[in-house]
Design an enzyme around this catalytic site. Structure first.
Site, PDB file in Angstrom:
ATOM      1  N   LYS A   1      -2.835  34.263  -8.469  1.00  0.00           N
ATOM      2  CA  LYS A   1      -3.498  35.220  -7.588  1.00  0.00           C
ATOM      3  C   LYS A   1      -3.479  36.644  -8.156  1.00  0.00           C
ATOM      4  CE  LYS A   1      -4.733  32.669  -3.933  1.00  0.00           C
ATOM      5  NZ  LYS A   1      -4.127  32.516  -2.620  1.00  0.00           N
TER       6      LYS A   1
ATOM      7  N   ARG B   1       0.607  24.939  -3.376  1.00  0.00           N
ATOM      8  CA  ARG B   1      -0.746  24.619  -3.837  1.00  0.00           C
ATOM      9  C   ARG B   1      -0.991  25.399  -5.125  1.00  0.00           C
ATOM     10  NH1 ARG B   1      -5.898  26.799  -3.530  1.00  0.00           N
ATOM     11  NH2 ARG B   1      -7.603  25.291  -3.224  1.00  0.00           N
TER      12      ARG B   1
END
Length: 289
Positions: free
Chosen positions: A231, A266
């Protein structure tokens, strides 16, 4: 507040608390932020699925709609045309008793219904039921696990909605409201898995604050899923602009998340994160029985 029995209910399909589970990300899209176009053909998706399963993935999460900031939204029909051929091919090649669970990353009820009918096991909804409330009825009908994620707005507006007084408290309250809506639609508490939505309407400091507050969210009694993989906030902390070069930052976040009680990670880089999870589990999760 949810009953703490939600964390071990059989409808959740996994024995929560025994170990950390790893969900492999397979983006069936040309425009995902770190691997767009690599797996958008069913044969390529199958190759990646097999690699992830060899590396120890417990679940595979297939998505046909990019949810990165600024992504262009496609129609439900286009999303189905991306998802169903890959799901059907991977299931036929990889499904076996006690084998992997297949999750579909979608906020659309039509996609969820078709995918579940085709053999998917979970629905992973980045909007937590906001974008298409009919998805809650689909989840209730099928009785499947449902990842209810916190977010605000959509791919084009979410960055402008990252305004909080206390991000942990406000995410918790918004997840509780979304949970009440899901329960009113017939979803059982034991179907729900919370995801605080790292990177969705949160800036770097807010993401870091959420990571510090994960234990507070986990105390509500729902299993917790976290998607930190590659991210932007990791890139910001590490001064690393290349998403695929953020593995070690991702692993550090995953280690902290496990110590705070996170149940599912995830990620894109399954092998290294499986090793990370097994090592941290050995340290922080006492053997059961």
């Amino acid at each position: 507040m949810a009953s703490t029995s939600a964390a071990s209910a059989p409808g959740a399909a996994l024995p929560w608390g025994s170990r950390t589970y790893v969900m492999g990300v397979i983006n069936l899209t040309p425009d995902s932020f770190s691997d767009g176009g690599r797996f958008d053909r069913p044969a390529d998706a199958l190759h990646q699925a097999r690699a992830m399963l060899r590396q120890g993935a417990d679940l595979l999460d297939l998505g046909g709609q990019s949810t990165r900031p600024g992504a262009m939204e496609i129609s439900a029909q286009q999303e189905l045309e991306r998802v169903l051929p890959a799901l059907e091919l991977i299931r036929s090649a990889c499904a076996e008793p006690g084998g992997p669970r297949f999750s579909i990353d979608t906020f659309r009820s039509a996609v969820a219904a078709a995918a579940l009918a085709a053999g998917a096991h979970w629905i992973n909804d980045v909007s937590g039921g906001r974008r298409d409330p009919a998805i809650l009825g689909v989840v209730a009908e099928f009785g499947c696990p449902y990842v209810l994620m916190h977010s605000r707005g959509d791919s084009r507006s979410m960055d402008g909605l990252a305004v909080y007084g206390d991000v942990v408290a406000e995410v918790r309250q918004e997840l509780l409201r979304a949970t009440d809506t899901a329960l009113a639609a017939g979803v059982r508490p034991d179907q729900l898995i919370w995801d605080p939505g790292l990177g969705f309407a949160k800036n770097t400091e807010q993401n870091l604050a959420l990571l510090r507050g994960l234990a507070e969210l986990r105390r509500e009694g729902f299993p917790l899923l976290l998607g930190p993989s590659r991210k932007r906030f990791i890139g910001a902390v590490l001064n690393e602009p290349r998403p695929r070069a953020r593995l070690w930052g991702t692993a550090a976040v995953c280690a902290q998340a496990i110590t705070a009680g996170t149940d599912v990670l995830r990620v894109h880089d399954v092998g290294p994160i499986v090793q990370t999870a097994r090592m941290i589990d050995a340290i922080v999760r006492p053997p059961l029985g």
